[in-house]
Design a protein around this motif. Structure first.
Motif, short mmCIF file in Angstrom:
data_model
loop_
_atom_site.label_atom_id
_atom_site.label_comp_id
_atom_site.label_asym_id
_atom_site.label_seq_id
_atom_site.Cartn_x
_atom_site.Cartn_y
_atom_site.Cartn_z
N GLY A 242 10.98 -45.87 63.53
CA GLY A 242 9.83 -45.06 63.15
C GLY A 242 9.02 -44.64 64.35
O GLY A 242 9.18 -45.16 65.46
N VAL A 243 8.13 -43.69 64.11
CA VAL A 243 7.17 -43.27 65.13
C VAL A 243 5.80 -43.20 64.47
O VAL A 243 5.66 -42.68 63.36
CB VAL A 243 7.57 -41.91 65.76
CG1 VAL A 243 7.74 -40.83 64.71
CG2 VAL A 243 6.54 -41.48 66.80
N GLU A 244 4.80 -43.77 65.13
CA GLU A 244 3.43 -43.85 64.59
C GLU A 244 2.45 -43.69 65.75
O GLU A 244 2.57 -44.35 66.78
CB GLU A 244 3.21 -45.18 63.88
CG GLU A 244 1.77 -45.52 63.54
CD GLU A 244 1.09 -44.46 62.68
OE1 GLU A 244 -0.08 -44.15 62.95
OE2 GLU A 244 1.74 -43.94 61.74
N ARG A 245 1.47 -42.83 65.59
CA ARG A 245 0.56 -42.51 66.70
C ARG A 245 -0.50 -43.58 66.93
O ARG A 245 -0.93 -43.82 68.06
CB ARG A 245 -0.13 -41.18 66.44
CG ARG A 245 -1.01 -41.23 65.22
CD ARG A 245 -1.99 -40.10 65.13
NE ARG A 245 -2.91 -40.37 64.04
CZ ARG A 245 -3.93 -39.60 63.73
NH1 ARG A 245 -4.15 -38.52 64.42
NH2 ARG A 245 -4.72 -39.91 62.72
N ASP A 246 -0.97 -44.27 65.84
CA ASP A 246 -2.06 -45.24 65.98
C ASP A 246 -1.50 -46.53 66.59
O ASP A 246 -0.63 -47.16 66.00
CB ASP A 246 -2.69 -45.53 64.62
CG ASP A 246 -3.95 -46.37 64.74
OD1 ASP A 246 -3.83 -47.57 65.08
OD2 ASP A 246 -5.04 -45.85 64.47
#
Length: 469
Positions: A242-246
């Motif tokens: 996955g990719v998550e900015r926070d």
């Protein structure tokens, strides 16, 4: 608002005498075998100025199950925000309590774990569960246990500590921790993520989407949040990342043993060279302006392999529940997008719609009035004749009555009255049948109107990439 020094999380039957010297808010829980099948795993049953009682689904006692075990997280996070305790104390290690240690750490509150019995041996747990436990226990300020608890009850492999401190230090430890200053806190998306979203409910909502990726070699979860769908894929044996900015949310997901990159989702797509057999994007579209959606569709088309799958999930703008109840709970939602608009935009980039929940559940709209149609009562019901008997019997009739008989004259009179009653009852019966049919038709019409509320809150679109971009 009462200023509580400590937030205590413990089973209902747990002894609280050890906390008698402090002002504490009591988050008590108990496991129950019977509960509604609505996707939630915990329900508040009692409240008081000093605490609340939460019923928790019995399956949340075990460690295995990942996010489906996080039954107390939402209640716990809301209590921290509401009462701002200086320290959290969790008594007992179960599936629904172990993650609270990580949530407290993410919200900047020191946590103490008190073991109340032997801990399940790590060899019986999956590597993902062990990683979750390591991450949670590493978040503790201290771990305490009764002196009579043997060392063999504590699996040292879970944590890089040589021993567990005895309960005798609890008083000194709490005195020190309650003197610490509260962290400066401002609202951000991680606060919303941990305090207003229910992980077991989201698991129940998202696990059905796993079917779209059966047989996929590698799936990317774009803007994956805490990684709930990644965990659903993992439990189905599908490789995913996955990719998550926070950064705090991404770190939380990695603590569940998931592979998550901290980055802006669109920047990640633009910079990675990897091709994915499938890309999943749930509740990200509505966070973007129109140009952002166009960019997202272009980049996902470039990053999904030929013949690969893109699944988009977003609020249905034709759902009244979404419009009125759900959409504006999220602080970063920008606008609704109609599935037909998204489908047209995706087609430009070679993404062909293969399946749509919007099409699978046709939206039928029927007109309705502000007031219900009246039921036609017909002509008024004639009253049943009332028999008023006067004692005008002659000697002959009295003699006949003595033997249980009636005269021909009285028999005819009774026969006439029975005929009148029969006609009246038949008329009433027809009126009731007519009224019943009208009520049935009105109910059917109201049910048709109700379908406007019965559509799914979300739209799911499955695209397949059919040509090179």
């Amino acid at each position: 608002m009462t200023n509580f020094q400590i937030l205590v999380v413990a089973a209902v039957d747990q002894d609280r005498d050890m906390f008698a010297g402090w002002r504490y808010y009591d988050l008590a829980f108990r496991f129950v075998d019977e509960y509604p099948a609505d996707g939630f795993s915990a329900w508040r049953t009692e409240t008081s100025p000093r605490g609340e009682t939460i019923d928790v689904a019995a399956h949340c006692h075990a460690y295995s199950g990942g996010y489906a075990q996080h039954a107390l997280n939402r209640f716990f996070s809301q209590a921290i925000l509401r009462y701002q305790p200086r320290v959290v104390v969790v008594v007992g290690l179960t599936g629904c309590t172990v993650d609270l240690l990580r949530v407290a750490d993410l919200l900047g509150i020191p946590a103490v774990l008190i073991l109340d019995g032997p801990v399940e041996p790590p060899d019986s747990l999956s590597e993902a569960t062990r990683e979750w436990l390591r991450s949670s226990l590493a978040s503790c300020q201290a771990i305490l246990a009764p002196q009579e608890m043997p060392d063999s009850s504590w699996p040292h492999a879970w944590l890089d500590r040589q021993n567990v401190t005895g309960l005798g230090v609890l008083g000194t430890l709490l005195d020190r921790l309650v003197e610490q200053s509260l962290p400066e806190r401002s609202f951000d998306y991680s606060t919303y993520e941990f305090c207003q979203r229910d992980h077991p409910l989201l698991v129940n909502m998202q696990r059905n989407d796993v079917r779209h990726f059966q047989g996929s070699s590698m799936v990317l979860d774009l803007a994956c949040g805490v990684g709930i769908f990644l965990d659903c894929l993992r439990q189905s044996g599908i490789n995913a990342e996955g990719v998550e900015r926070d950064p705090r949310i991404a770190q939380y997901a990695r603590g569940m043993g998931l592979k998550v990159t901290t980055d802006d989702a669109l920047d990640y797509l633009e910079n990675t060279a990897e091709r994915f057999a499938g890309i999943y994007c749930s509740h990200f579209v509505e966070h973007l302006p129109l140009e952002g959606v166009q960019r997202m569709l272009q980049l996902t088309a470039q990053r999904v392999a030929n013949g690969g799958i893109l699944v988009l999930v977003f609020p249905d703008p034709e759902s009244i529940r979404s419009q009125l109840l759900g959409f504006w709970r999220d602080p970063e939602h920008v606008r609704f997008y109609h599935p037909e608009l998204i489908t047209s935009m995706a087609a430009i980039h070679g993404l062909e719609l293969e399946w749509s929940s919007y099409v699978d559940q046709p939206h039928r709209v029927v007109p309705f009035t502000e007031t219900p149609n009246p039921v036609d009562q017909g002509t008024p019901f004639p009253a049943l004749p009332v028999i008023v008997e006067q004692d005008r019997r002659g000697l002959a009739e009295k003699m006949l009555q003595r033997f249980g008989l009636v005269s021909e004259r009285k028999f005819r009179r009774l026969e006439d009255r029975l005929t009148e009653w029969s006609r009246t009852l038949e008329h009433q019966s027809r009126q009731y049948v007519d009224a019943s049919k009208q009520l049935e038709e009105r109910t059917r019409s109201l049910w048709d109107v109700n379908q406007t509320w019965a559509w799914n809150d979300n739209v799911t679109l499955r695209f397949r990439k059919g040509r090179e971009q």
